[in-house]
Design an enzyme around this catalytic site. Structure first.
Site, short mmCIF file in Angstrom:
data_model
loop_
_atom_site.label_atom_id
_atom_site.label_comp_id
_atom_site.label_asym_id
_atom_site.label_seq_id
_atom_site.Cartn_x
_atom_site.Cartn_y
_atom_site.Cartn_z
N CYS A 1 1.22 -3.04 15.65
CA CYS A 1 1.40 -2.54 14.23
C CYS A 1 0.64 -3.46 13.52
O CYS A 1 0.78 -4.76 13.50
CB CYS A 1 2.70 -2.26 13.75
SG CYS A 1 2.90 -2.28 12.00
N SER B 1 11.13 4.93 15.43
CA SER B 1 10.02 4.51 16.04
C SER B 1 10.58 4.10 17.70
O SER B 1 10.58 2.86 17.96
CB SER B 1 9.54 3.22 15.45
OG SER B 1 9.12 3.39 14.25
N PHE B 2 10.09 5.07 18.33
CA PHE B 2 10.68 5.01 19.84
C PHE B 2 9.78 4.12 20.77
O PHE B 2 9.76 3.10 21.34
CB PHE B 2 11.20 6.36 20.33
CG PHE B 2 12.37 6.31 21.40
CD1 PHE B 2 13.51 5.59 21.06
CD2 PHE B 2 12.10 6.68 22.64
CE1 PHE B 2 14.52 5.41 22.17
CE2 PHE B 2 13.11 6.59 23.60
CZ PHE B 2 14.17 5.98 23.35
N HIS B 3 8.71 4.85 21.06
CA HIS B 3 7.42 4.41 21.66
C HIS B 3 7.64 4.03 23.07
O HIS B 3 6.54 3.44 23.65
CB HIS B 3 6.99 3.13 20.63
CG HIS B 3 6.94 3.21 19.24
ND1 HIS B 3 6.28 4.56 18.81
CD2 HIS B 3 7.04 2.58 18.21
CE1 HIS B 3 6.23 4.58 17.44
NE2 HIS B 3 6.87 3.43 17.06
N CYS C 1 6.28 -7.42 7.16
CA CYS C 1 7.55 -6.88 7.79
C CYS C 1 8.14 -7.86 8.80
O CYS C 1 7.00 -8.84 9.42
CB CYS C 1 6.96 -5.36 8.67
SG CYS C 1 8.61 -4.93 9.96
N CYS D 1 -1.30 5.58 10.04
CA CYS D 1 0.02 5.02 10.34
C CYS D 1 -0.42 3.54 11.15
O CYS D 1 -1.20 3.40 12.00
CB CYS D 1 0.73 5.61 11.64
SG CYS D 1 1.17 7.25 10.93
N ASN E 1 -3.81 4.10 16.18
CA ASN E 1 -4.52 4.00 15.15
C ASN E 1 -5.19 2.51 15.41
O ASN E 1 -4.27 1.74 15.20
CB ASN E 1 -4.31 4.16 13.64
CG ASN E 1 -3.83 5.63 13.57
OD1 ASN E 1 -4.48 6.63 14.00
ND2 ASN E 1 -2.61 6.07 13.05
N GLY F 1 6.82 -2.43 6.08
CA GLY F 1 8.20 -2.92 6.17
C GLY F 1 9.19 -1.96 6.84
O GLY F 1 8.93 -0.97 7.26
N GLU F 2 10.27 -2.86 7.00
CA GLU F 2 11.53 -1.93 7.79
C GLU F 2 12.61 -1.81 6.81
O GLU F 2 13.00 -2.65 6.35
CB GLU F 2 12.03 -3.09 8.92
CG GLU F 2 13.22 -2.83 9.41
CD GLU F 2 13.42 -1.27 9.97
OE1 GLU F 2 12.59 -0.83 10.86
OE2 GLU F 2 14.18 -0.58 9.45
N CYS G 1 6.02 -5.60 15.68
CA CYS G 1 5.49 -4.66 16.85
C CYS G 1 4.26 -4.91 17.25
O CYS G 1 3.31 -5.32 16.29
CB CYS G 1 5.63 -3.31 16.22
SG CYS G 1 7.71 -3.08 15.75
N SER H 1 11.94 5.93 8.13
CA SER H 1 11.55 5.60 9.61
C SER H 1 12.20 4.06 9.99
O SER H 1 11.88 3.17 9.26
CB SER H 1 10.05 5.51 10.03
OG SER H 1 9.82 5.19 10.99
N CYS I 1 3.81 8.39 1.38
CA CYS I 1 4.00 7.31 2.25
C CYS I 1 4.32 6.03 1.64
O CYS I 1 3.36 5.46 0.91
CB CYS I 1 3.15 7.01 3.55
SG CYS I 1 3.59 5.80 4.70
N GLU J 1 0.75 -1.20 0.14
CA GLU J 1 0.12 -0.03 -0.13
C GLU J 1 0.79 1.09 0.22
O GLU J 1 1.90 1.37 0.59
CB GLU J 1 -1.09 -0.09 1.38
CG GLU J 1 -2.11 -1.16 0.97
CD GLU J 1 -2.90 -1.26 2.20
OE1 GLU J 1 -3.93 -1.76 1.84
OE2 GLU J 1 -2.39 -1.04 3.47
#
Ligand code: SAH
Ligand code: SF4
Length: 395
Positions: free
Chosen positions: A143, A249-251, A136, A369, A326, A195-196, A140, A227, A129, A116
């Protein structure tokens, strides 16, 4: 069980189905690769540089897909090109437009996989984006993409192709003879789709080089943000080999919580990650690192978390992007309340860091996201069917 179990770079990379007749797709080749290919196809070496420049402009400046339209090339040379090359983009399977103007494209790539791509128009900019992998390998827990099992790396052509197909849809290619239009519908690119990106480094790098190239799409390096969830060994290369901006992506503010949310933390923990960021080449106030922080109700959103975050960031030119969670079907978390998010943002801001709260965009079409997950997995094909389609035996 070792705690590093879910971390793997060992993704299934299906061989790319060659276009009909074994033609080479020009899209995504680096300048060097294209030059070599032109010579191999019979371009005299002495002319290769000039031909390369001409073709490059047609493909990436004008958006031309047909060699016959490359009018500054001799007719027989155009025919030679058509015998050896194609100019192909991934296929747009569907397009959805949100009530807020966000567009989401479902794109099919070789082998029948789908990714996407999301276009987010804002008043002063337009951000595309893009995805770097199908699915991935990381998992996470907040996600949606991370729940998709099937994974393969995108080729450089498939990554550049996402930018080109969005330009097609937005009508953004210049028209010959028209006055130059300086407003860019796609003014920024973020590698924040599926994806990473640092697990597909070479393809992402080559693709971004094409996108940044001045004689083509010509998007400046500071208009691209990559990212990563924190693939520490590849972080420095992002600066030296691509030169784009970096988002992390700290979180979470403790290893205990980050281990849960971003499992790659079990491999490279917060201290290791921050050390790598302090040494990030070219780090400065004008090229700050963005820390993405998803706000999860009751998980990582307390005032103590905010204060800890400030302590951790000390010495790093940074800004903190707060992302209200989200939701997606079956997600194990809830979005923090607006009050919590604002209180958190205030603490970061008081400490001297910009702390914008990201407005969720395109939620009605699941384009926000972390909501991306291709229909390949959602509804239709099994990985067996996809492998079969790509001509592979399964297993
Ligand atoms: N794999 C890369 C890039 C893609 S994710 C990475 O993790 O950085 C882009 C951003 O969206 C990341 O910061 C990610 O953590 C965040 N994200 C993922 N799921 C989300 C969700 N459900 N709600 C809000 N943000 C999410
Ligand atoms: Fe992968 Fe990023 Fe999603 Fe984590 S947040 S599963 S790294 S796409």
């Amino acid at each position: 069980m070792t705690p590093t179990a879910p971390i793997t770079q060992d993704v299934l990379t299906l061989p790319r189905k060659l276009p009909e007749g074994g033609l080479t797709n020009i899209v995504g080749l680096t300048r060097d690769q294209l030059r070599t290919a032109l010579i191999a196809a019979g371009t005299p070496e002495k002319q290769a540089k000039m031909r390369l420049g001409q073709i490059w402009q047609w493909v990436y400046h004008w958006g031309v897909r047909d060699f016959a339209q490359m009018t500054n090339l001799a007719k027989d040379y155009r025919a030679l090109l058509a015998d050896h090359f194609t100019i192909e983009l991934p296929e747009v399977v569907s397009k959805q437009v949100s009530t807020d103007g966000t567009r989401k494209y479902l794109v099919r790539i070789a082998g029948g996989h789908e990714v996407e791509v999301v276009y987010i128009p804002e008043t002063d900019r337009g951000t595309l984006c893009i995805s770097s992998q199908v699915g991935c390998t990381l998992t996470c827990s907040f996600c949606h993409t991370g729940t998709q099992k099937l994974v393969r790396n995108l080729t450089a052509g498939e990554i550049v192709g996402q930018v080109m197909l969005a330009r097609d849809d937005l009508g953004e290619w210049p028209v010959q003879g028209d006055p130059k239009n300086e407003t860019r519908l796609i003014s920024n690119i973020v590698l924040m789709g599926m994806g990473e990106p640092l697990y597909n480094f070479e393809n992402v790098r080559d693709a971004m080089k094409v996108v940044m190239d001045n004689e083509g799409i010509a998007l400046g390096r500071r208009r691209i943000t990559l990212s990563t969830s924190g693939v520490v060994p590849e972080i420095a290369r992002t600066a030296t080999e691509i030169g784009c901006l970096l988002a992390i992506s700290f979180h979470a503010t403790t290893d205990e919580v980050r281990d849960q949310l971003v499992p790659i933390n079990k491999r490279w923990n917060i201290a290791t990650l921050l050390d790598a960021l302090r040494e990030y080449p070219g780090l400065s106030n004008s090229e700050r690192i963005t820390f993405e922080y998803v706000m999860l109700d009751g998980v990582n959103d307390t005032k103590e978390d905010a204060h800890r975050l400030v302590e951790l960031l000390r010495g790093i030119p940074a800004k903190v992007n707060l992302i209200p969670f989200n939701e997606w079907p079956g997600a194990p978390y809830k979005r923090s309340s607006g009050n919590r998010i604002h209180a958190f943002a205030d603490i970061i801001y008081q400490a001297g860091y910009a702390s914008p709260i990201r407005t969720p965009r395109g939620e009605d079409i699941m384009a926000a996201c972390g909501q991306l997950k291709s229909a390949t997995e959602r509804a239709r094909k099994s990985s067996r069917a996809i492998a079969a389609e790509a001509g592979l035996s399964h297993g």
